[in-house]
Design a protein around this motif. Structure first.
Motif, mmCIF file in Angstrom:
data_model
loop_
_atom_site.group_PDB
_atom_site.id
_atom_site.type_symbol
_atom_site.label_atom_id
_atom_site.label_comp_id
_atom_site.label_asym_id
_atom_site.label_seq_id
_atom_site.Cartn_x
_atom_site.Cartn_y
_atom_site.Cartn_z
ATOM 1 N N ALA A 35 0.822 -1.217 0.000
ATOM 2 C CA ALA A 35 0.000 0.000 0.000
ATOM 3 C C ALA A 35 0.848 1.257 0.000
ATOM 4 O O ALA A 35 0.416 2.307 -0.472
ATOM 5 N N ALA A 36 2.055 1.181 0.545
ATOM 6 C CA ALA A 36 2.926 2.360 0.613
ATOM 7 C C ALA A 36 4.368 1.890 0.673
ATOM 8 O O ALA A 36 4.664 0.749 1.042
ATOM 9 N N PHE A 37 5.280 2.785 0.297
ATOM 10 C CA PHE A 37 6.698 2.477 0.389
ATOM 11 C C PHE A 37 7.134 2.520 1.857
ATOM 12 O O PHE A 37 6.746 3.407 2.613
ATOM 13 N N LYS A 38 7.947 1.561 2.223
ATOM 14 C CA LYS A 38 8.415 1.471 3.606
ATOM 15 C C LYS A 38 9.212 2.695 4.008
ATOM 16 O O LYS A 38 9.103 3.183 5.142
ATOM 17 N N GLU A 39 10.043 3.213 3.096
ATOM 18 C CA GLU A 39 10.947 4.311 3.419
ATOM 19 C C GLU A 39 10.382 5.685 3.057
ATOM 20 O O GLU A 39 11.074 6.688 3.176
ATOM 21 N N ALA A 40 9.124 5.742 2.596
ATOM 22 C CA ALA A 40 8.551 7.032 2.208
ATOM 23 C C ALA A 40 8.329 7.902 3.425
ATOM 24 O O ALA A 40 8.004 7.421 4.523
ATOM 25 N N LEU A 41 8.484 9.213 3.238
ATOM 26 C CA LEU A 41 8.241 10.153 4.312
ATOM 27 C C LEU A 41 6.754 10.256 4.613
ATOM 28 O O LEU A 41 5.915 10.023 3.729
ATOM 29 N N PRO A 42 6.376 10.605 5.845
ATOM 30 C CA PRO A 42 4.961 10.869 6.135
ATOM 31 C C PRO A 42 4.435 11.978 5.238
ATOM 32 O O PRO A 42 5.182 12.808 4.731
#
Length: 517
Positions: A35-42
């Motif tokens: 659903a989202a990248f693990k390392e993506a910023l909030p």
């Protein structure tokens, strides 16, 4: 009238059978995605720019303009006009499109024209005479037009055309991939050269400082304040710094040569002015993992390879069913050239079933089944390659997101280390002049500050390269209009500049979703 009715029924039957395609219905296989990248910023830290909504057949945008470096802008334009690998990819696209047109021609009848004489001698035996009987010779002039057409029974021809079309789309996606890789390679090599320029600048300052220190040590030696040992140590440190500076020059020359090749130039024809790298501070929101399937041209190419393999399964299946070839000839035949075009010399030839010839395969020792098995195996291979491409793309994004996140903290810590080491070196020089410490302490502090400054420059270079790598891993940007790629594979570059659009601004998408820090 009866002949016309038979021909009409045959044509109707042909049209009905032509709609019976045996090609499997193609659906893009599911690929692993989170659903989202693990390392993506909030979301509250990822910047306020609108996320792009790209398509794989669009040009990846002038994303390098966001670095605001005119020299880089010029190099990117030059590379796209002269790089040989890009030209080779464009030529491969032209080949694929030619094969597509060649396959598409099978959907239409082929018309030929023939003209010329034939000379024939019939044997006595063929005429029912004795072997030694009289034989006759004859000359026949012909002027004919021929028509041949394969009815697309069970979708064999259309499947072949669809496969060739998917191959052409794959080649176009691969061209986009090569283009994006070239853009990223130019940017990376450019930033590497500038990083080495920055390191060279650090050594220039260090050499100046050590030359001044050597003069101070030699003066104190002449005055009898210190021994010759300190002079030897100072000269050693100066020579060591000079050697390391020459090593940087050697690495810069190699990087400049690599950049020249990317620009389509011989290394002797290219020279880049020395410009130390300034700190690059851009944040690149990663968006959603599902969007990566649309953004990456290599993933698009892998998907088109699956579609082509699926269509070839249909063509292989159609080989098990009857094949209908319609042929016919009409024209003139005469024994003399002067009588060839007389109305009485007209002739025509139609095959069985009013010009249709139906062939039904019965036994081929497993050849068609082997072809079908191979087509299915190729499709399975392409599915695996597609899923592996998706996994590799996710890994590249995560790697560069993690690299940038950690580099932010590492650069902050390194800045503090540079400040502390510079202060320590300044104090050591002052204390040495006052005679309170030995020259070994000065050497140690100078080495430390040089090492810390060089690491700081290298981290700035690593951040620039990771930023480019992340943009490349995300598939580039899409703010520019889609260029037209002709049948020759030549790409027309748009002249519009890439811009980042604030969130909520309708009808715009950034070259790459980048926000200033």
């Amino acid at each position: 009238m009866k002949h016309l009715q038979r021909f009409s029924m045959s044509l109707l039957t042909t049209l009905v059978l032509a709609g019976c395609s045996v090609t499997p219905t193609y659906e893009r296989p599911a690929a692993p995605a989170s659903a989202a990248f693990k390392e993506a910023l909030p979301a509250d830290q990822a910047g306020q720019w609108k996320t792009a909504q790209p398509a794989e057949d669009q040009l990846r945008g002038a994303w390098w303009e966001l670095f605001k470096d005119e020299q880089l802008n010029r190099l990117e334009v030059q590379a796209q006009a002269a790089n040989q690998s890009l030209k080779a990819a464009a030529a491969r696209l032209a080949q694929a499109r030619a094969l597509q047109r060649q396959a598409r021609s099978s959907l239409f009848p082929e018309v030929t024209a023939n003209f010329g004489p034939t000379r024939q001698r019939a044997s006595p035996a063929s005429q029912g005479l004795a072997d030694d009987g009289p034989a006759t010779s004859s000359t026949l002039w012909r002027a004919q037009a021929g028509v041949s057409y394969e009815a697309d029974l069970f979708g064999r021809v259309s499947s072949t055309v669809d496969a060739a079309t998917a191959d052409a789309q794959q080649s176009e996606a691969l061209l986009r991939s090569v283009q994006l890789a070239l853009q990223a390679d130019v940017a990376q090599n450019y930033f590497q050269v500038r990083q080495l320029d920055a390191e060279r600048q650090v050594y220039v300052q260090t050499l100046d400082l050590r030359e001044q220190t050597l003069k101070l040590v030699e003066r104190r030696y002449k005055e009898g304040d210190i021994s010759e040992l300190d002079v030897a140590r100072a000269r050693s440190e100066l020579a060591s710094a000079q050697s390391e500076a020459l090593g940087i020059d050697r690495n810069r020359a190699a990087a400049e040569h690599a950049l020249a090749v990317l620009l389509g130039l011989a290394p002797s024809e290219f020279s880049l002015p020395a410009t130390p790298l300034a700190r690059i501070d851009l944040r690149v929101p990663a968006g959603l993992p599902s969007g990566l399937l649309e953004r990456r041209p290599d993933i698009a190419a892998a998907e088109r390879a699956m579609a082509a393999a699926n269509d070839r399964i249909g063509a292989a299946r159609a080989a098990f069913f009857p094949q209908l070839n319609i042929t016919g000839y009409a024209g003139y035949e005469s024994s003399e050239l002067g009588h060839l075009f007389q109305w009485s010399s007209r002739t025509f030839l139609l095959g069985p079933l009013t010009g249709a010839m139906l062939s039904l395969p019965i036994f081929d020792a497993g050849r068609r089944q082997a072809g079908l098995d191979r087509a299915r195996a190729v499709y399975e291979e392409d599915v695996a390659n597609y899923r592996q491409s998706v996994l590799g793309a996710f890994r590249e994004v995560e790697d560069n997101l993690a690299s940038l996140r950690i580099l932010d903290d590492q650069i902050g810590a390194q800045d503090r280390a540079v400040q502390a080491s510079s202060r320590a070196a300044q104090l050591s020089h002052t204390q040495y002049k006052e005679g309170s410490i030995s020259y070994l302490d000065v050497i140690d502090s100078d080495r430390t500050v040089l090492a810390q400054q060089r690491i700081s420059v290298q981290l700035d270079g690593a951040r620039a390269l990771s930023t480019v790598n992340l943009i490349r891993a995300l598939g580039g940007g899409w703010s520019l209009p889609t260029p037209q790629v002709g049948d020759t594979g030549k790409i027309e570059q748009p002249s519009a500049k890439a811009t980042a659009a604030p969130a909520g601004q309708a009808g715009t998408a950034p070259a790459v979703p980048v926000a200033a820090r």
